[in-house]
Enzyme design. Structure first.
Site, PDB file in Angstrom:
ATOM      1  CB  SER A 135      14.546  15.533 -14.635  1.00 49.03           C
ATOM      2  OG  SER A 135      13.769  15.774 -15.781  1.00 49.03           O
ATOM      3  CG  HIS A 139      15.361  11.588 -18.138  1.00 47.33           C
ATOM      4  ND1 HIS A 139      14.497  12.149 -19.029  1.00 47.33           N
ATOM      5  CD2 HIS A 139      15.222  12.326 -16.984  1.00 47.33           C
ATOM      6  CE1 HIS A 139      13.868  13.165 -18.461  1.00 47.33           C
ATOM      7  NE2 HIS A 139      14.296  13.293 -17.222  1.00 47.33           N
ATOM      8  CG  HIS A 184       8.485   9.904 -25.107  1.00 48.42           C
ATOM      9  ND1 HIS A 184       7.449  10.040 -24.220  1.00 48.42           N
ATOM     10  CD2 HIS A 184       9.404  10.849 -24.777  1.00 48.42           C
ATOM     11  CE1 HIS A 184       7.725  11.035 -23.399  1.00 48.42           C
ATOM     12  NE2 HIS A 184       8.912  11.545 -23.704  1.00 48.42           N
ATOM     13  NE  ARG A 222      10.273  17.314 -26.183  1.00 53.68           N
ATOM     14  CZ  ARG A 222      10.652  16.561 -25.155  1.00 53.68           C
ATOM     15  NH1 ARG A 222      11.056  17.137 -24.032  1.00 53.68           N
ATOM     16  NH2 ARG A 222      10.627  15.244 -25.234  1.00 53.68           N
ATOM     17  CG  ASP A 228      17.232  13.504 -25.804  1.00 47.57           C
ATOM     18  OD1 ASP A 228      17.478  14.672 -25.480  1.00 47.57           O
ATOM     19  OD2 ASP A 228      16.685  12.688 -25.038  1.00 47.57           O
TER      20      ASP A 228
HETATM   21  C1  LIG Z   1      12.441   6.377 -24.023  1.00 46.97           C
HETATM   22  C2  LIG Z   1      12.364   4.939 -23.606  1.00 46.97           C
HETATM   23  C3  LIG Z   1      13.232   4.735 -22.343  1.00 46.97           C
HETATM   24  C4  LIG Z   1      10.907   4.590 -23.274  1.00 46.97           C
HETATM   25  O1  LIG Z   1      10.887   3.312 -22.721  1.00 46.97           O
HETATM   26  P1  LIG Z   1       9.545   2.458 -22.637  1.00 46.97           P
HETATM   27  O2  LIG Z   1       8.420   3.315 -22.205  1.00 46.97           O
HETATM   28  O3  LIG Z   1       9.864   1.250 -21.812  1.00 46.97           O
HETATM   29  O4  LIG Z   1       9.327   2.078 -24.175  1.00 46.97           O
HETATM   30  P2  LIG Z   1       8.492   0.884 -24.790  1.00 46.97           P
HETATM   31  O5  LIG Z   1       7.326   0.532 -23.946  1.00 46.97           O
HETATM   32  O6  LIG Z   1       8.255   1.215 -26.222  1.00 46.97           O
HETATM   33  O7  LIG Z   1       9.533  -0.346 -24.669  1.00 46.97           O
HETATM   34  C5  LIG Z   1       9.174  -1.633 -25.108  1.00 46.97           C
HETATM   35  C6  LIG Z   1      10.441  -2.347 -25.560  1.00 46.97           C
HETATM   36  O8  LIG Z   1      10.982  -1.654 -26.691  1.00 46.97           O
HETATM   37  C7  LIG Z   1      12.331  -1.324 -26.445  1.00 46.97           C
HETATM   38  N1  LIG Z   1      12.628  -0.016 -27.043  1.00 46.97           N
HETATM   39  C8  LIG Z   1      11.988   1.164 -26.834  1.00 46.97           C
HETATM   40  N2  LIG Z   1      12.603   2.140 -27.533  1.00 46.97           N
HETATM   41  C9  LIG Z   1      13.627   1.570 -28.184  1.00 46.97           C
HETATM   42  C10 LIG Z   1      14.631   2.074 -29.040  1.00 46.97           C
HETATM   43  N3  LIG Z   1      14.729   3.360 -29.336  1.00 46.97           N
HETATM   44  N4  LIG Z   1      15.539   1.196 -29.545  1.00 46.97           N
HETATM   45  C11 LIG Z   1      15.459  -0.119 -29.245  1.00 46.97           C
HETATM   46  N5  LIG Z   1      14.543  -0.652 -28.418  1.00 46.97           N
HETATM   47  C12 LIG Z   1      13.640   0.194 -27.900  1.00 46.97           C
HETATM   48  C13 LIG Z   1      12.423  -1.209 -24.929  1.00 46.97           C
HETATM   49  O9  LIG Z   1      13.773  -1.315 -24.514  1.00 46.97           O
HETATM   50  C14 LIG Z   1      11.543  -2.373 -24.507  1.00 46.97           C
HETATM   51  O10 LIG Z   1      12.287  -3.549 -24.699  1.00 46.97           O
HETATM   52  P3  LIG Z   1      12.135  -4.808 -23.682  1.00 46.97           P
HETATM   53  O11 LIG Z   1      10.688  -5.159 -23.698  1.00 46.97           O
HETATM   54  O12 LIG Z   1      13.027  -5.832 -24.295  1.00 46.97           O
HETATM   55  O13 LIG Z   1      12.601  -4.308 -22.349  1.00 46.97           O
HETATM   56  C15 LIG Z   1      12.846   4.001 -24.755  1.00 46.97           C
HETATM   57  O14 LIG Z   1      12.073   4.252 -25.912  1.00 46.97           O
HETATM   58  C16 LIG Z   1      14.315   4.146 -25.062  1.00 46.97           C
HETATM   59  O15 LIG Z   1      15.145   3.523 -24.417  1.00 46.97           O
HETATM   60  N6  LIG Z   1      14.685   5.029 -26.071  1.00 46.97           N
HETATM   61  C17 LIG Z   1      16.056   5.296 -26.377  1.00 46.97           C
HETATM   62  C18 LIG Z   1      16.639   6.266 -25.362  1.00 46.97           C
HETATM   63  C19 LIG Z   1      16.080   7.669 -25.541  1.00 46.97           C
HETATM   64  O16 LIG Z   1      16.019   8.181 -26.648  1.00 46.97           O
HETATM   65  N7  LIG Z   1      15.720   8.303 -24.421  1.00 46.97           N
HETATM   66  C20 LIG Z   1      15.216   9.665 -24.434  1.00 46.97           C
HETATM   67  C21 LIG Z   1      13.784   9.741 -24.087  1.00 46.97           C
HETATM   68  S1  LIG Z   1      13.155  11.383 -24.231  1.00 46.97           S
END
Ligand SMILES: CC(C)(COP(=O)(O)OP(=O)(O)OC[C@H]1O[C@@H](n2cnc3c(N)ncnc32)[C@H](O)[C@@H]1OP(=O)(O)O)[C@@H](O)C(=O)NCCC(=O)NCCS
Length: 439
Positions: free
Chosen positions: A241, A271, A318, A327, A373
């Site tokens: 955002s 997000h 994250h 937070r 969240d």
């Molecule tokens: C926030 C988020 C998008 C960050 O993504 P990122 O920087 O790519 O995270 P990572 O590098 O740790 O990801 C590595 C792997 O772990 C997975 N992973 C990360 N968080 C995960 C979670 N909470 N549950 C399951 N799998 C997760 C990713 O999907 C990725 O899988 P892949 O290699 O098969 O594509 C991710 O942690 C996520 O999807 N979290 C859940 C949604 C969420 O809470 N979003 C709010 C963020 S403030």
């Protein structure tokens, strides 16, 4: 011109000079190397932006102009008898770079209250949607409808000097922030409360009035809103955002258009929509387990099942943070004080106890800890704001404070249009071949 605007200009002029000197004397200095993996994987960790309002440390969490969340809760002005910071104060801090006095905060509250009148055509745009439309869709459309009010666009079309851009962006940012609570509350009351709208109360602070227009008069809910609207405001510049608002603003699209871009990004499930997803995931778990307060063992099994199904555990992980999000902790602390016996909140805490080791054991999730969240929805539900698809709108109202104060800085510092270089995989293959032949 109000004194906050004058002060902002003074600060920005000093910063502008400093940046000029930095570029003149050190412009060729290399910050870091960039790997192909980073280029392919969401530019993770590449330093490529300047955002003055906040800085994220992967272990410590966010600092707004150097202040952590616990420090903000202690040092920012509050309402009389209150414990939580006023988001007006955080906006001042992000804009000016110094802690505000009570007078500064009152000044911002008054300015926003005076400008909060929303033109009728914006309500007509909202009314043109079926009530089934997602609140974020209605919110983004309403922001676009407000764009007819842009002072920046008008001044630009009249040929205003580039040196004055910041002034009109500042005016638009202040007006837009003033109007967001009314728009958000209108969408809420229309969708969930039979269109029974509540008139604003100009005597209350920004968050108090927002809670009032949503239909919640409980003083501790108002305190929650002050905390919520403070902690969601900014998370440095690279999140979707903030980056989207900054990027679109760099094309000199006005603050309404730029902020709408940020909000369409916030509406994504990875997000800002994650707060809604967390509550849905917990609801599904409770339904499947036929329990309002599942045991830690049951929760652990459900997490494993979610992972096996190839789904994310919402609220965990994250892109930058590597520890529990402060937070999350601020909300946990609030809940311990106000509603420690709520079964949904206790479930959130039980998930916190069992999820990290399970997520860590996958070996691929870089951050097994909860983000903001993971907690917010449970608190809102406790006070009766149970409509989880509205939660991202609340996040959006708060995020306006960070991304719009940043946009003021972008224009005051004269940042140019953003235009990184992209490449093709074909280009990468050729590049690798060449590198091989040289080696
Ligand atoms: C926030 C988020 C998008 C960050 O993504 P990122 O920087 O790519 O995270 P990572 O590098 O740790 O990801 C590595 C792997 O772990 C997975 N992973 C990360 N968080 C995960 C979670 N909470 N549950 C399951 N799998 C997760 C990713 O999907 C990725 O899988 P892949 O290699 O098969 O594509 C991710 O942690 C996520 O999807 N979290 C859940 C949604 C969420 O809470 N979003 C709010 C963020 S403030």
């Amino acid at each position: 011109m109000g004194y906050v605007k004058d002060l902002f200009k003074e600060k920005a002029d000093v910063q502008s000079k400093d940046i000029k000197t930095i570029i003149e004397q050190n412009g060729n200095k290399k910050l870091e190397d960039v790997t192909l993996a980073q280029v392919y994987q969401g530019m993770r960790g590449i330093t490529g932006l300047v955002t003055e309002t906040s800085l994220l440390d992967s272990n410590e969490g966010i600092r707004f102009r150097g202040f952590s969340i616990p420090e903000l809760r202690e040092k920012l002005p509050k309402v009389e008898g209150g414990n939580e910071p006023l988001p007006e104060g955080l906006f001042y801090l992000m804009l000016i770079g110094e802690l505000p006095t009570q007078t500064d905060v009152d000044h911002i509250s008054d300015t926003w209250s005076r400008r909060s009148h929303v033109p009728n055509h914006v309500f007509h745009v909202i009314e043109s949607f079926p009530t089934s439309a997602h609140p974020m869709t209605q919110f983004c459309a309403a922001i676009m409808a407000l764009q007819t009010e842009s002072k920046f666009t008008k001044a630009y079309s009249e040929g205003v000097s580039k040196k004055e851009h910041w002034s009109y962006v500042y005016e638009d940012a202040m007006t837009l922030i003033s109007r967001l609570p009314r728009i958000a509350a209108y969408i809420y009351r229309r969708k969930y409360k039979n269109g029974e709208h509540i008139h604003p109360d100009g005597m209350q602070d920004w968050s108090g009035n927002f809670a009032h227009m949503l239909g919640y008069e409980d003083e501790s809910f108002k305190e929650l809103m002050r905390l919520y609207l403070t902690i969601h405001a900014d998370h440095e510049g690279g999140n979707v955002s903030a980056h989207a608002t900054h990027l679109v603003g760099s094309a000199l699209s006005d603050p309404y258009l730029s902020f709408a871009a940020g909000m369409t990004g916030l509406a994504g499930p990875l997000h800002g929509l994650a707060n809604q997803e967390v509550i849905r995931w917990i609801d599904e778990m409770c339904t499947e387990l036929n329990s309002q307060e599942p045991s830690k063992e049951e929760i652990a099994e459900y997490i494993k099942k979610t992972l096996l199904q190839g789904k994310v555990v919402p609220g965990y992980g994250h892109a930058v943070l590597r520890k529990t999000d402060p937070r999350f902790l601020a909300q946990m602390e609030f809940a311990k004080r106000h509603c420690p016996d709520d079964s949904l909140i206790k479930t959130v805490w039980n998930i916190y106890d069992v999820a990290p080791p399970i997520l860590e054991s996958t070996g691929k999730i870089k951050n097994p800890w909860p983000n903001v969240d993971a907690h917010s929805g449970a608190l809102l539900k406790h006070y009766g704001l149970v409509e989880e698809d509205f939660y991202t709108v609340l996040f959006g109202v708060s995020r306006a404070l960070g991304v719009l104060s940043s946009l003021c800085w972008d224009r005051a510092l004269g940042f140019p249009i953003e235009r990184p270089k992209s490449i093709t995989t074909e280009w990468v293959k050729k590049f690798l071949k060449q590198a091989e032949s040289v080696a």
